[in-house]
Design an enzyme around this catalytic site. Structure first.
Site, mmCIF file in Angstrom:
data_model
loop_
_atom_site.group_PDB
_atom_site.id
_atom_site.type_symbol
_atom_site.label_atom_id
_atom_site.label_comp_id
_atom_site.label_asym_id
_atom_site.label_seq_id
_atom_site.Cartn_x
_atom_site.Cartn_y
_atom_site.Cartn_z
ATOM 1 N N ASP A 63 0.878 -1.164 0.000
ATOM 2 C CA ASP A 63 0.000 0.000 0.000
ATOM 3 C C ASP A 63 0.914 1.212 0.000
ATOM 4 O O ASP A 63 1.640 1.442 0.973
ATOM 5 C CB ASP A 63 -0.876 -0.014 1.269
ATOM 6 N N ILE A 64 0.889 1.979 -1.072
ATOM 7 C CA ILE A 64 1.875 3.066 -1.166
ATOM 8 C C ILE A 64 1.558 4.221 -0.219
ATOM 9 O O ILE A 64 2.333 5.144 -0.086
ATOM 10 C CB ILE A 64 2.072 3.569 -2.617
ATOM 11 N N THR A 97 -15.536 12.841 -11.347
ATOM 12 C CA THR A 97 -15.681 14.278 -11.580
ATOM 13 C C THR A 97 -17.086 14.774 -11.239
ATOM 14 O O THR A 97 -17.922 14.031 -10.766
ATOM 15 C CB THR A 97 -15.403 14.590 -13.044
ATOM 16 N N GLN A 106 -21.825 26.141 -8.447
ATOM 17 C CA GLN A 106 -22.183 25.535 -9.742
ATOM 18 C C GLN A 106 -22.245 26.617 -10.838
ATOM 19 O O GLN A 106 -21.798 26.394 -11.957
ATOM 20 C CB GLN A 106 -23.557 24.864 -9.631
ATOM 21 N N TYR A 233 -6.375 15.600 -8.839
ATOM 22 C CA TYR A 233 -5.652 14.575 -9.606
ATOM 23 C C TYR A 233 -4.525 15.228 -10.410
ATOM 24 O O TYR A 233 -3.385 14.757 -10.411
ATOM 25 C CB TYR A 233 -6.638 13.852 -10.530
ATOM 26 N N LYS A 237 -0.434 14.645 -10.192
ATOM 27 C CA LYS A 237 0.361 14.131 -11.311
ATOM 28 C C LYS A 237 1.417 15.145 -11.744
ATOM 29 O O LYS A 237 2.503 14.769 -12.175
ATOM 30 C CB LYS A 237 -0.560 13.744 -12.471
ATOM 31 N N THR A 272 -10.012 1.829 -18.333
ATOM 32 C CA THR A 272 -9.817 1.110 -17.069
ATOM 33 C C THR A 272 -10.881 1.622 -16.114
ATOM 34 O O THR A 272 -11.669 2.502 -16.471
ATOM 35 C CB THR A 272 -8.428 1.434 -16.473
HETATM 36 P P1 NDP Z 1 -7.156 1.803 -11.980
HETATM 37 O O1 NDP Z 1 -8.047 2.564 -11.075
HETATM 38 O O2 NDP Z 1 -7.733 0.825 -12.937
HETATM 39 O O3 NDP Z 1 -6.005 1.070 -11.134
HETATM 40 C C1 NDP Z 1 -5.296 1.767 -10.145
HETATM 41 C C2 NDP Z 1 -4.431 0.799 -9.393
HETATM 42 O O4 NDP Z 1 -3.713 1.521 -8.362
HETATM 43 C C3 NDP Z 1 -5.239 -0.304 -8.700
HETATM 44 O O5 NDP Z 1 -4.503 -1.488 -8.725
HETATM 45 C C4 NDP Z 1 -5.348 0.242 -7.279
HETATM 46 O O6 NDP Z 1 -5.590 -0.776 -6.300
HETATM 47 C C5 NDP Z 1 -3.965 0.843 -7.130
HETATM 48 N N1 NDP Z 1 -3.838 1.717 -5.972
HETATM 49 C C6 NDP Z 1 -4.576 2.800 -5.642
HETATM 50 N N2 NDP Z 1 -4.179 3.298 -4.459
HETATM 51 C C7 NDP Z 1 -3.152 2.511 -4.033
HETATM 52 C C8 NDP Z 1 -2.333 2.501 -2.894
HETATM 53 N N3 NDP Z 1 -2.473 3.385 -1.901
HETATM 54 N N4 NDP Z 1 -1.369 1.570 -2.805
HETATM 55 C C9 NDP Z 1 -1.216 0.657 -3.760
HETATM 56 N N5 NDP Z 1 -1.981 0.581 -4.862
HETATM 57 C C10 NDP Z 1 -2.939 1.512 -4.999
HETATM 58 O O7 NDP Z 1 -6.338 2.931 -12.773
HETATM 59 P P2 NDP Z 1 -5.493 2.857 -14.144
HETATM 60 O O8 NDP Z 1 -4.984 1.497 -14.359
HETATM 61 O O9 NDP Z 1 -6.300 3.528 -15.165
HETATM 62 O O10 NDP Z 1 -4.296 3.853 -13.772
HETATM 63 C C11 NDP Z 1 -2.984 3.410 -13.441
HETATM 64 C C12 NDP Z 1 -2.047 4.619 -13.455
HETATM 65 O O11 NDP Z 1 -2.115 5.259 -14.741
HETATM 66 C C13 NDP Z 1 -2.447 5.681 -12.423
HETATM 67 O O12 NDP Z 1 -1.269 6.223 -11.851
HETATM 68 C C14 NDP Z 1 -3.158 6.738 -13.282
HETATM 69 O O13 NDP Z 1 -3.098 8.006 -12.692
HETATM 70 C C15 NDP Z 1 -2.356 6.648 -14.575
HETATM 71 N N6 NDP Z 1 -3.090 7.154 -15.745
HETATM 72 C C16 NDP Z 1 -4.270 6.575 -16.147
HETATM 73 C C17 NDP Z 1 -4.958 7.044 -17.254
HETATM 74 C C18 NDP Z 1 -6.225 6.425 -17.750
HETATM 75 O O14 NDP Z 1 -6.801 6.919 -18.736
HETATM 76 N N7 NDP Z 1 -6.727 5.344 -17.151
HETATM 77 C C19 NDP Z 1 -4.421 8.208 -18.021
HETATM 78 C C20 NDP Z 1 -3.177 8.747 -17.526
HETATM 79 C C21 NDP Z 1 -2.538 8.210 -16.428
HETATM 80 P P3 NDP Z 1 -7.097 -1.174 -5.832
HETATM 81 O O15 NDP Z 1 -7.646 -2.100 -6.880
HETATM 82 O O16 NDP Z 1 -6.845 -1.819 -4.524
HETATM 83 O O17 NDP Z 1 -7.878 0.092 -5.736
#
Ligand code: NDP
Length: 328
Positions: A63-64, A97, A106, A233, A237, A272
């Site tokens: 867990d980060i 959002t 609003q 967000y 980032k 996703t």
């Molecule tokens: P998802 O929500 O599908 O997956 C996010 C993942 O991060 C899950 O495995 C989640 O675990 C995990 N996570 C969240 N909080 C923690 C934590 N505290 N410790 C460990 N793991 C954690 O997102 P995406 O796959 O879409 O996104 C992955 C990355 O890509 C992110 O950094 C996102 O910001 C970036 N990104 C995504 C885009 C998109 O269009 N989807 C566009 C640009 C960047 P759990 O299942 O337990 O919640």
């Protein structure tokens, strides 16, 4: 396992892009791949899914947001591998959002929408946005929670794990173009601070904390932070992209001979849980750039300290050229 074994690790890899990156690394990386997740059951289920495909990831809880959890992983890596070869910082969160509650009035949003004309389109096209998803969480909580994971969690991972990265190691921080969207909308004073080549990790951390405090105190607009959807967000980032530059600079100064490459990247807008069903790429397609950076060959000269999209180094900062799927 011996200290000589190579190891690649992906954070937040139980689903989404992280899972796709882990799968691809299992196929292409010569060494062990550690799939991490904050939830044991979800993580193990993901591992099983890859095993069913004939792949052999290892699992470790992470867990980060939790320093103890990060340190337990660090100790595991030290003990089992004597370090780390590839680190993909992928874990992240995004609140939905259109939160009507604290996000100021609003009417103001509507004015802005009407004035710019394209706001509705923008709302549809901004990455990470789920249609019709109203998240009632107060903005100050969103700020705190989002920054805690996306910025401070990733920073803590870097603090604990970067010293373990072996020569020729690769570090990939999954960031987002949303960071540049927010940078563009910060006040000139903040822009100047964030784009300064001299900004330190401490100063950046203080600014990230200040954002959370300013939101809590209802003064974030006055203090020059953007007034836009997904602001929390985007700020988190932006912090990760800038942190990546700072860390790359430090690596160049302190471990010059080790040829470690560290980069931030944007995977694109993906279908996703976070990106929603309207994303323009699959998680597998989104994994391509992070995997490319994770597997930069030993004779590569870079990239290092860059922001990469579609496997291409992008102009950093205010001169960043936005892809067509972002409307700002
Ligand atoms: P998802 O929500 O599908 O997956 C996010 C993942 O991060 C899950 O495995 C989640 O675990 C995990 N996570 C969240 N909080 C923690 C934590 N505290 N410790 C460990 N793991 C954690 O997102 P995406 O796959 O879409 O996104 C992955 C990355 O890509 C992110 O950094 C996102 O910001 C970036 N990104 C995504 C885009 C998109 O269009 N989807 C566009 C640009 C960047 P759990 O299942 O337990 O919640």
């Amino acid at each position: 396992m011996s200290a000589a074994s190579r190891v690649a690790l992906v954070t937040g890899a139980n689903k989404g892009i992280g899972f796709a990156i882990a799968r691809e690394l299992c196929r292409q990386f010569s060494g062990d791949v550690v799939l991490t997740a904050r939830d044991e059951a979800r993580g193990r289920a993901a591992v099983q899914q890859l095993q069913a495909e004939g792949l052999s990831p290892r699992f470790h809880l992470l867990d980060i947001d939790d320093l103890q959890s990060i340190r337990a992983l660090r100790d595991f890596l030290r003990k089992e591998y004597g370090g780390l070869d590839v680190l993909v910082n992928n874990a992240g969160i995004a609140f939905k959002t259109n939160d009507p509650t604290p996000f100021h009035i609003q009417a103001e949003v509507t004015m802005k929408t009407n004035f710019f004309g394209t706001r509705d389109v923008c709302t549809e096209l901004l990455p990470l946005m789920k249609p019709q998803a109203d998240d009632p969480t107060p903005l100050h909580i969103q700020a705190e929670v989002t920054l805690k994971t996306n910025f401070f969690g990733t920073r803590d991972i870097c603090t604990e794990l970067l010293p373990l990265v072996k020569p020729q190691g690769r570090v990939v921080n999954v960031s987002s173009v949303m960071g540049f969207v927010t940078l563009k909308q910060c006040s000139p004073e903040l822009q100047q601070k964030f784009t300064s080549e001299a900004i330190t990790e401490e100063e950046l951390g203080m600014l990230m904390n200040k954002f959370v405090e300013d939101v809590k105190n209802g003064v974030h607009k006055k203090e020059g932070w953007p007034d836009m959807k997904l602001v929390t967000y985007g700020i988190s980032k932006m912090g990760i992209t800038i942190l990546s530059r700072i860390h790359a600079r430090k690596l160049s100064e302190q471990r010059r001979g080790d040829k470690i490459f560290l980069n931030a990247c944007c995977p694109g807008w993906l279908r996703t849980d976070m990106g929603g069903p309207k994303g323009i790429k699959s998680p597998e397609e989104g994994a391509e750039t992070p995997v490319y950076l994770a597997l930069l060959p030993s004779d590569a000269e870079g990239p290092h300290g860059e922001f990469v999209m579609e496997k291409k180094v992008e102009q950093w900062g205010l001169s960043f050229q936005f892809p067509p799927w972002i409307v700002i």
